[in-house]
Scaffold this active site. Structure first.
Site, PDB file in Angstrom:
ATOM      1  CD  GLU A 232      -3.111   1.059   2.031  1.00 18.76           C
ATOM      2  OE1 GLU A 232      -3.351  -0.187   2.637  1.00 18.76           O
ATOM      3  OE2 GLU A 232      -3.358   1.983   2.634  1.00 18.76           O
TER       4      GLU A 232
ATOM      5  CE  LYS B  85      -6.736  -1.602   4.838  1.00 24.48           C
ATOM      6  NZ  LYS B  85      -5.813  -0.794   4.349  1.00 24.48           N
TER       7      LYS B  85
ATOM      8  CG  ASP C  87       0.645 -17.041  11.292  1.00 25.10           C
ATOM      9  OD1 ASP C  87      -0.074 -16.373  10.701  1.00 25.10           O
ATOM     10  OD2 ASP C  87       0.209 -18.313  11.807  1.00 25.10           O
TER      11      ASP C  87
ATOM     12  CG  HIS D 144      -3.854   8.273   0.657  1.00 28.19           C
ATOM     13  ND1 HIS D 144      -4.804   6.835   0.730  1.00 28.19           N
ATOM     14  CD2 HIS D 144      -3.429   8.384   1.612  1.00 28.19           C
ATOM     15  CE1 HIS D 144      -4.474   6.467   2.099  1.00 28.19           C
ATOM     16  NE2 HIS D 144      -3.670   7.195   2.824  1.00 28.19           N
TER      17      HIS D 144
END
Ligand code: MEV
Length: 424
Positions: free
Chosen positions: A81, A261, A277, A374
């Site tokens: 990302e 998130k 993991d 962004h």
């Protein structure tokens, strides 16, 4: 064509043979085959998984400016990302200016379950386990004596009535620096054998739990409000809005998912770089987010006395030795870059990254909006998606940023112009 016949005994083939079979049956072009072959690993990766074909790569970068417990860190992060590392570094810089992040580890134990079914009287199991606690812990110790030598080992054993005749026997183990999955499962199976032999009760299954609620790390930071904008009133408004945004993640699970998130953007990127993991860390985090029955934001921000204070607690059952940390070649280097000396230190760094990532996201959301920050990254992605090379990308990104909502066609056109100019 019979696909199954083509893939029979696939696991016995070499990566080259597998590629040839795939190419033939699925019509992969020469270029596609080369792409896969070029990335194929000559080291241990082919032995790590079944039916190895190639190595799928993700970009790795480092986040900078982290000050955690008064120690400066450079943090390796693996992510696809575009804005994640920029946001983490930016958030960390502001938090360092505020005096840095304080992080602590509450405990670091792994839990596992031996699950019994068809139990008629829960109390009979509970009493038996309580009476034979020491014996069962000793069985677990004997199943993996090396961890005891290293100062760890089984700690507690207890039972829980799950209802409908199911009972869970929960074992907690101090796994020291390891992730501990194999050692835990070995110990659980040894306990299951005792249950079978002595209690004559068949176990349904034995497996570690990824809940991670015995491996909690917390990061906190306190930012003087004046730091949030040049003008004090503006700064106070920003602080208030960050507090409100964090509150919404407590009230509304739809928002909490996105809030979390954003935290996991940073957390997963470090977990991945450290060969751990990340599915385990993800499931543990989301289970923790719903502890009281409603899914909530994992972090909270509060404004008091002109200080904006943020706190994040996460279950982080990670390891720094064994498992994939040993096999993936970059992990040892990444541990060195981050100067990690213990699993606790890595837990504290990861939770600190989560907090910085969350701060950067919330601040952007309640001020300029996420799109502005962004934009450069998105334009860079657009440039790359139309085929700009590493040399062409910066120039094309600059040009795309001058347009209001550029699309692929415009990006391609601009790229062609850049190339024409270069050719002149
Ligand atoms: C984007 O990957 C993450 C954010 O949506 C997180 C958030 O909204 O808090 C920006």
């Amino acid at each position: 064509m019979n696909m199954n016949a083509a893939f029979s005994q696939f696991y016995k083939r070499t990566p080259e043979q597998r590629l040839a079979i795939l190419a033939k049956t699925l019509g992969l072009s020469e270029t596609e085959q080369q792409e896969l072959q070029q990335r194929a690993d000559q080291g241990d990766a082919p032995l790590l998984i079944e039916n190895y074909l190639t190595t799928y790569q993700l970009p790795e970068g480092v986040a900078v400016n982290f000050l955690v417990n008064q120690h400066e860190y450079v943090v390796p992060m693996v992510t696809e990302e575009p804005s994640v590392i920029a946001a983490a570094s930016n958030g960390a810089k502001q938090l360092a200016q505020a005096g840095g992040i304080t992080a602590t580890v509450r405990s670091r134990l792994l839990t596992g379950q031996v699950v019994l079914s068809d139990v008629r009287v829960y109390a009979s199991i509970d009493d038996w386990v309580a009476l034979h606690q020491n014996e069962l812990l000793e069985v677990a110790r004997q199943a993996h004596p090396s961890i005891v030598k290293r100062g760890g080992g089984p700690q507690t054993i207890r039972t829980r009535d799950l209802g409908e005749g199911f009972v869970s026997i929960d074992l907690t183990v101090d796994v020291q620096s390891a992730m501990g999955a194999n050692m835990m499962n070995t110990m659980l199976e040894a306990i299951a054998d005792v249950i079978q032999n002595k209690l004559h009760h068949t176990t349904l299954f034995s497996i570690l739990s990824n809940a991670g609620d015995q491996s909690l790390a917390t990061a906190t930071v306190s930012i003087p409000v004046g730091q949030l904008a040049n003008d004090f009133d503006d700064a106070k408004r920003v602080a208030k809005r960050i507090e409100q945004a964090s509150r919404i993640a407590q009230l509304d699970s739809m928002r909490a998912v996105t809030h979390n998130k954003g935290i996991m953007n940073g957390v997963d990127a470090v977990v991945l770089a450290m060969g751990n993991d990340w599915r385990a860390i993800e499931s543990a985090a989301h289970a923790f987010a719903v502890t009281d029955g409603q899914y909530r934001g994992l972090s909270q921000w509060h404004l008091t006395d002109n200080q904006l204070t943020g706190t994040l607690t996460l279950p982080l059952p990670i390891g720094v030795v064994g498992g994939a940390t040993k096999v993936l070649p970059l992990v040892a280097i990444n541990q060195k870059i981050a100067q990690i000396k213990s699993p606790e230190e890595l837990m504290m760094l990861i939770v600190a990254v989560g907090l910085a990532q969350n701060f950067a996201a919330l601040k952007a959301l309640v001020t300029s909006g996420i799109q502005q920050g962004h934009m450069k990254m998105q334009m860079r992605s657009l440039a790359m998606s139309v085929g700009a090379t590493a040399v062409e990308t910066p120039a094309l990104t600059q040009q795309l940023m001058k347009l209001s909502d550029p699309n692929e066609a415009q990006a391609t056109q601009l790229l062609n112009q850049i190339r024409e100019k270069q050719g002149e």
